[in-house]
Design a protein around this motif. Structure first.
Motif, PDB file in Angstrom:
ATOM      1  N   ILE A 334       0.855  -1.195   0.000  1.00 25.11           N
ATOM      2  CA  ILE A 334       0.000   0.000   0.000  1.00 25.11           C
ATOM      3  C   ILE A 334       0.888   1.242   0.000  1.00 25.11           C
ATOM      4  CG2 ILE A 334      -2.136   0.985   0.908  1.00 25.11           C
ATOM      5  CD1 ILE A 334      -2.583  -1.435   2.571  1.00 25.11           C
ATOM      6  N   GLU A 335       1.846   1.239  -0.896  1.00 21.72           N
ATOM      7  CA  GLU A 335       2.816   2.326  -1.009  1.00 21.72           C
ATOM      8  C   GLU A 335       2.253   3.445  -1.892  1.00 21.72           C
ATOM      9  OE1 GLU A 335       7.258   3.036  -2.998  1.00 21.72           O
ATOM     10  OE2 GLU A 335       6.107   1.201  -3.371  1.00 21.72           O
ATOM     11  N   VAL A 337       2.289   6.181  -4.438  1.00 19.17           N
ATOM     12  CA  VAL A 337       3.204   6.469  -5.552  1.00 19.17           C
ATOM     13  C   VAL A 337       3.166   7.948  -5.904  1.00 19.17           C
ATOM     14  CG1 VAL A 337       3.815   5.907  -7.931  1.00 19.17           C
ATOM     15  CG2 VAL A 337       2.885   4.126  -6.426  1.00 19.17           C
ATOM     16  N   ARG A 338       1.987   8.439  -6.262  1.00 20.28           N
ATOM     17  CA  ARG A 338       1.838   9.859  -6.586  1.00 20.28           C
ATOM     18  C   ARG A 338       0.365  10.180  -6.788  1.00 20.28           C
ATOM     19  NH1 ARG A 338       3.222  11.199 -12.895  1.00 20.28           N
ATOM     20  NH2 ARG A 338       2.749  13.266 -12.084  1.00 20.28           N
ATOM     21  N   GLU A 339       0.077  11.494  -6.847  1.00 19.82           N
ATOM     22  CA  GLU A 339      -1.246  11.966  -7.232  1.00 19.82           C
ATOM     23  C   GLU A 339      -1.128  12.629  -8.593  1.00 19.82           C
ATOM     24  OE1 GLU A 339      -4.775  15.019  -5.691  1.00 19.82           O
ATOM     25  OE2 GLU A 339      -3.360  14.162  -4.245  1.00 19.82           O
ATOM     26  N   PHE A 340      -1.980  12.216  -9.532  1.00 19.23           N
ATOM     27  CA  PHE A 340      -1.943  12.752 -10.894  1.00 19.23           C
ATOM     28  C   PHE A 340      -3.359  13.078 -11.326  1.00 19.23           C
ATOM     29  CE2 PHE A 340      -2.077  12.136 -15.551  1.00 19.23           C
ATOM     30  CZ  PHE A 340      -1.123  13.077 -15.927  1.00 19.23           C
ATOM     31  N   ASN A 341      -3.582  14.341 -11.698  1.00 19.64           N
ATOM     32  CA  ASN A 341      -4.908  14.819 -12.110  1.00 19.64           C
ATOM     33  C   ASN A 341      -5.973  14.503 -11.062  1.00 19.64           C
ATOM     34  OD1 ASN A 341      -3.883  15.865 -14.477  1.00 19.64           O
ATOM     35  ND2 ASN A 341      -4.510  14.118 -15.747  1.00 19.64           N
ATOM     36  N   GLY A 342      -5.593  14.657  -9.791  1.00 20.07           N
ATOM     37  CA  GLY A 342      -6.550  14.460  -8.705  1.00 20.07           C
ATOM     38  C   GLY A 342      -6.793  13.018  -8.320  1.00 20.07           C
ATOM     39  N   VAL A 343      -6.046  12.088  -8.934  1.00 17.67           N
ATOM     40  CA  VAL A 343      -6.198  10.656  -8.642  1.00 17.67           C
ATOM     41  C   VAL A 343      -4.949  10.163  -7.902  1.00 17.67           C
ATOM     42  CG1 VAL A 343      -6.516   8.346  -9.608  1.00 17.67           C
ATOM     43  CG2 VAL A 343      -7.631  10.322 -10.680  1.00 17.67           C
ATOM     44  N   LYS A 344      -5.125   9.462  -6.792  1.00 19.14           N
ATOM     45  CA  LYS A 344      -4.008   8.914  -6.028  1.00 19.14           C
ATOM     46  C   LYS A 344      -3.751   7.473  -6.444  1.00 19.14           C
ATOM     47  CE  LYS A 344      -4.625  11.891  -1.985  1.00 19.14           C
ATOM     48  NZ  LYS A 344      -4.900  11.953  -0.522  1.00 19.14           N
ATOM     49  N   TYR A 345      -2.472   7.164  -6.664  1.00 18.07           N
ATOM     50  CA  TYR A 345      -2.072   5.830  -7.112  1.00 18.07           C
ATOM     51  C   TYR A 345      -1.251   5.141  -6.018  1.00 18.07           C
ATOM     52  CZ  TYR A 345      -3.610   7.169 -11.774  1.00 18.07           C
ATOM     53  OH  TYR A 345      -4.376   7.568 -12.854  1.00 18.07           O
ATOM     54  N   TYR A 346      -1.610   3.879  -5.721  1.00 14.55           N
ATOM     55  CA  TYR A 346      -0.937   3.099  -4.688  1.00 14.55           C
ATOM     56  C   TYR A 346      -0.415   1.786  -5.262  1.00 14.55           C
ATOM     57  CZ  TYR A 346      -2.831   6.189  -1.083  1.00 14.55           C
ATOM     58  OH  TYR A 346      -3.131   7.275  -0.295  1.00 14.55           O
ATOM     59  N   ASN A 347       0.780   1.421  -4.806  1.00 15.71           N
ATOM     60  CA  ASN A 347       1.419   0.176  -5.218  1.00 15.71           C
ATOM     61  C   ASN A 347       1.313  -0.841  -4.090  1.00 15.71           C
ATOM     62  OD1 ASN A 347       3.199  -1.884  -6.034  1.00 15.71           O
ATOM     63  ND2 ASN A 347       4.998  -0.719  -5.387  1.00 15.71           N
ATOM     64  N   GLY A 464       5.872  -4.287  -9.067  1.00 16.81           N
ATOM     65  CA  GLY A 464       5.589  -3.034  -8.377  1.00 16.81           C
ATOM     66  C   GLY A 464       6.419  -1.872  -8.902  1.00 16.81           C
ATOM     67  N   ARG A 465       7.677  -2.142  -9.183  1.00 22.83           N
ATOM     68  CA  ARG A 465       8.544  -1.072  -9.702  1.00 22.83           C
ATOM     69  C   ARG A 465       8.149  -0.649 -11.110  1.00 22.83           C
ATOM     70  NH1 ARG A 465      13.415  -4.283  -6.983  1.00 22.83           N
ATOM     71  NH2 ARG A 465      13.084  -3.522  -4.849  1.00 22.83           N
ATOM     72  N   LYS A 466       7.698  -1.619 -11.908  1.00 24.24           N
ATOM     73  CA  LYS A 466       7.214  -1.274 -13.251  1.00 24.24           C
ATOM     74  C   LYS A 466       5.962  -0.413 -13.152  1.00 24.24           C
ATOM     75  CE  LYS A 466       7.109  -1.360 -17.734  1.00 24.24           C
ATOM     76  NZ  LYS A 466       8.131  -0.626 -18.521  1.00 24.24           N
ATOM     77  N   PHE A 467       5.077  -0.776 -12.221  1.00 25.36           N
ATOM     78  CA  PHE A 467       3.861   0.007 -11.998  1.00 25.36           C
ATOM     79  C   PHE A 467       4.222   1.441 -11.622  1.00 25.36           C
ATOM     80  CE2 PHE A 467       0.683   1.581  -8.927  1.00 25.36           C
ATOM     81  CZ  PHE A 467      -0.465   1.538  -9.699  1.00 25.36           C
ATOM     82  N   LYS A 468       5.174   1.603 -10.706  1.00 24.43           N
ATOM     83  CA  LYS A 468       5.577   2.943 -10.274  1.00 24.43           C
ATOM     84  C   LYS A 468       6.224   3.716 -11.418  1.00 24.43           C
ATOM     85  CE  LYS A 468       7.940   1.694  -6.583  1.00 24.43           C
ATOM     86  NZ  LYS A 468       8.738   1.892  -5.342  1.00 24.43           N
ATOM     87  N   GLU A 469       7.024   3.019 -12.202  1.00 23.66           N
ATOM     88  CA  GLU A 469       7.667   3.663 -13.355  1.00 23.66           C
ATOM     89  C   GLU A 469       6.624   4.194 -14.323  1.00 23.66           C
ATOM     90  OE1 GLU A 469       9.876   2.081 -17.349  1.00 23.66           O
ATOM     91  OE2 GLU A 469      10.519   1.155 -15.467  1.00 23.66           O
ATOM     92  N   LEU A 470       5.596   3.396 -14.570  1.00 27.13           N
ATOM     93  CA  LEU A 470       4.541   3.806 -15.492  1.00 27.13           C
ATOM     94  C   LEU A 470       3.740   4.976 -14.938  1.00 27.13           C
ATOM     95  CD1 LEU A 470       3.308   0.258 -16.583  1.00 27.13           C
ATOM     96  CD2 LEU A 470       4.535   1.892 -18.030  1.00 27.13           C
ATOM     97  N   VAL A 471       3.398   4.892 -13.654  1.00 24.04           N
ATOM     98  CA  VAL A 471       2.630   5.969 -13.029  1.00 24.04           C
ATOM     99  C   VAL A 471       3.424   7.278 -13.007  1.00 24.04           C
ATOM    100  CG1 VAL A 471       1.590   6.761 -10.861  1.00 24.04           C
ATOM    101  CG2 VAL A 471       1.213   4.416 -11.627  1.00 24.04           C
ATOM    102  N   ASN A 472       4.684   7.195 -12.657  1.00 24.87           N
ATOM    103  CA  ASN A 472       5.525   8.383 -12.599  1.00 24.87           C
ATOM    104  C   ASN A 472       5.829   8.952 -13.979  1.00 24.87           C
ATOM    105  OD1 ASN A 472       5.847   8.675  -9.773  1.00 24.87           O
ATOM    106  ND2 ASN A 472       7.316   6.992  -9.752  1.00 24.87           N
ATOM    107  N   GLY A 473       5.559   8.180 -15.032  1.00 22.63           N
ATOM    108  CA  GLY A 473       5.799   8.641 -16.388  1.00 22.63           C
ATOM    109  C   GLY A 473       4.560   9.173 -17.086  1.00 22.63           C
ATOM    110  N   PHE A 474       3.452   9.346 -16.368  1.00 19.53           N
ATOM    111  CA  PHE A 474       2.205   9.791 -16.993  1.00 19.53           C
ATOM    112  C   PHE A 474       2.347  11.105 -17.737  1.00 19.53           C
ATOM    113  CE2 PHE A 474      -0.979   7.394 -14.050  1.00 19.53           C
ATOM    114  CZ  PHE A 474      -0.796   6.265 -14.796  1.00 19.53           C
ATOM    115  N   ASP A 475       3.044  12.073 -17.166  1.00 16.57           N
ATOM    116  CA  ASP A 475       3.104  13.402 -17.769  1.00 16.57           C
ATOM    117  C   ASP A 475       4.373  13.618 -18.572  1.00 16.57           C
ATOM    118  OD1 ASP A 475       4.686  13.243 -15.567  1.00 16.57           O
ATOM    119  OD2 ASP A 475       4.038  15.123 -14.646  1.00 16.57           O
ATOM    120  N   LYS A 476       5.051  12.539 -18.931  1.00 18.58           N
ATOM    121  CA  LYS A 476       6.303  12.654 -19.696  1.00 18.58           C
ATOM    122  C   LYS A 476       6.089  12.310 -21.169  1.00 18.58           C
ATOM    123  CE  LYS A 476       9.147  11.637 -15.648  1.00 18.58           C
ATOM    124  NZ  LYS A 476      10.126  10.709 -15.045  1.00 18.58           N
TER     125      LYS A 476
END
Length: 476
Positions: A334-335, A337-347, A464-476
């Motif tokens: 339940i880590e 990850v980040r909030e993007f466009n008002g949505v919170k993402y958890y790993n 989990g790390r791939k999920f975080k990589e993808l989430v952190n790359g949303f605005d790239k």
């Protein structure tokens, strides 16, 4: 290094030592032994590319010999000592029996560590909560000023630490059933044993449920009369065919318990008002309130009750509270990850079983969007369906178990009226894109797979790390 450890490794010089399975434990152990002038052989069915070219180059420079590919076990008859990877189970791999019949010793790095470690050992096992509990214990001890050696199933080999560990230090060790299965020669170890809970799991690896439970029992049946055992007062430790046998009967030293449901005579529990107290022979000491714990979910309150019970007498209360108020949780559990466009993402990639899914869903206490699916380890998916229907509004299924989970859910009598939306796809990346497109401002998206990752990834950590990589790359 102690004299006992030095003698052990000196006696291996001039002998051939094989490590079978070059994973996170055996790689550093092979390196450690090679540095000490021991003739080391690295054996794995996989190739150097899979193990890691950099890792293999480093080992080769130290003189490590490699035996890889389909015939990787052919060299074993020439070995004097064989270390099996913890994931290689002795009763399901005939080569282990063949080694023993030839008179060869088969062991693990954890068995060697327990036999040679000069310090106090706190060992933690259980079906769920092991890693978080182990980490909390280590952090509390470190804040108290103790030098802590943290390892085991948590992802770090401890045998190389015999180089520096002393009797003034403390080893905090997470142990899986795979590691405990053959650990039958521990003398008066560990000093403190913790079994968080026992549930029906890993039935794809163990011969039966009794073998799994017996492996867990090894953590406490070799303790001394001076040792401490911490058990869950809310758990039935007699699971399996041995309904007549509760782990509490195995306690050799003093039994302490923890609970989030009711009081205990000796140990830690949570009151109805959320206060967490430690009790010794009926005398209560206030520790903190559940709201002091910043990581979400009742299971994490349970983890803190476990840790407090384990370290009582070693850590001051103020340091326990400081950790509760500052520790943000272990990676993949339940880590945030980040909030993007008002949505919170958890790993929550560690949620590889239905029971973990239940804990992960209840932690938020509201309806969320969930990404689920992976490889099949034989779990009964039906136990999590009620919580899915209660706490999930959109479920995105992917991987090998997508159909299995889908079919289990739609058979539930409450599915039709639940308004749960289920979408199936093939990969994690596609599942995340669907979740992202579906989510609205204020939503929560959680990777909560219910399954191992082996259909698409090496381990749940890679997933989990791939999920975080993808989430952190949303605005790239």
């Amino acid at each position: 290094m102690t004299e006992a450890a030095k003698k052990y490794f000196d006696n291996l010089k001039g002998k051939k030592v094989a490590f079978v399975g070059m994973g996170v434990a055996n790689v550093p152990c092979a390196e450690f032994m090679a540095r000490h002038g021991i003739d080391v052989y690295a054996c794995d069915k996989r190739d150097k590319e899979y193990i890691g070219a950099e890792i293999c180059d480093k080992l080769e420079k130290l003189g490590v010999n490699f035996s890889l590919g389909e015939n990787y076990l052919d060299i074993l008859p020439d070995m004097d000592l064989v270390f099996r990877s913890h994931g290689i189970l002795p009763f399901q791999n005939k080569w282990i029996g063949e080694c023993i019949e030839r008179g060869q010793k088969v062991t693990t790095e954890m068995e060697v560590f327990f036999n040679l470690c000069p310090s106090k050992i706190i060992a933690v096992t259980g079906s769920n909560g092991k890693t978080t509990t182990t980490t909390i214990i280590a952090k509390m001890l470190e804040l108290q000023g103790k030098k802590v050696y943290l390892g085991g199933n948590i992802g770090k080999a401890l045998m190389p630490e015999l180089e520096t560990i002393t009797d003034n230090d403390i080893a905090v060790v997470e142990l899986s059933s795979f590691q405990l299965l053959t650990m039958g020669n521990m003398v008066n170890k560990p000093d403190i044993a913790v079994v968080t809970n026992i549930e029906c799991t890993h039935q794809d690896h163990h011969v039966n449920l009794d073998e799994y439970v017996d492996a867990k029992r090894n953590i406490l049946i070799y303790q001394s009369a001076a040792s401490k055992t911490v058990l869950n007062a809310d758990c039935d430790y007699s699971i399996g065919n041995r309904v007549y046998h509760d782990m509490r009967y195995d306690v050799r030293g003093t039994l302490y318990e923890f609970s989030i449901k009711h009081s205990v005579q000796n140990g830690t529990y949570m009151k109805d008002n959320g206060d967490i107290v430690y009790c010794e022979n009926g005398a209560e000491t206030y520790i903190m309130n559940k709201n002091d714990i910043i990581i979400p979910g009742n299971h994490n309150i349970e983890n803190y009750c476990t840790a407090i019970t384990a370290v009582w007498g070693l850590v001051e209360i103020e340091n326990m509270v400081k950790i509760a108020r500052t520790f943000g949780g272990v990676e993949h559990r339940i880590e945030f990850v980040r909030e993007f466009n008002g949505v919170k993402y958890y790993n929550d990639s560690i949620a590889t079983s239905p029971s973990r899914v239940i804990s992960g869903l209840r932690a938020f206490g509201r309806k969320i969007i969930v990404i689920m699916g992976g490889s099949d380890k034989g779990n009964d998916m039906s136990e999590m369906v009620d919580d899915i229907l209660k706490y999930v509004k959109v479920l995105v299924l992917n991987g090998a178990t997508a159909d299995k989970i889908y079919n289990t859910i739609i058979k539930n009598k409450n599915f039709a009226e639940s308004e749960l939306k289920i979408i199936k796809t093939d990969t994690l990346e596609n599942a995340l894109n669907i979740a992202k497109e579906t989510a609205q401002n204020g939503d929560i998206v959680s990777l909560c797979p219910a399954c191992p990752a082996f259909d698409q990834f090496k381990t749940f950590e890679y997933r989990g790390r791939k999920f975080k990589e993808l989430v952190n790359g949303f605005d790239k």
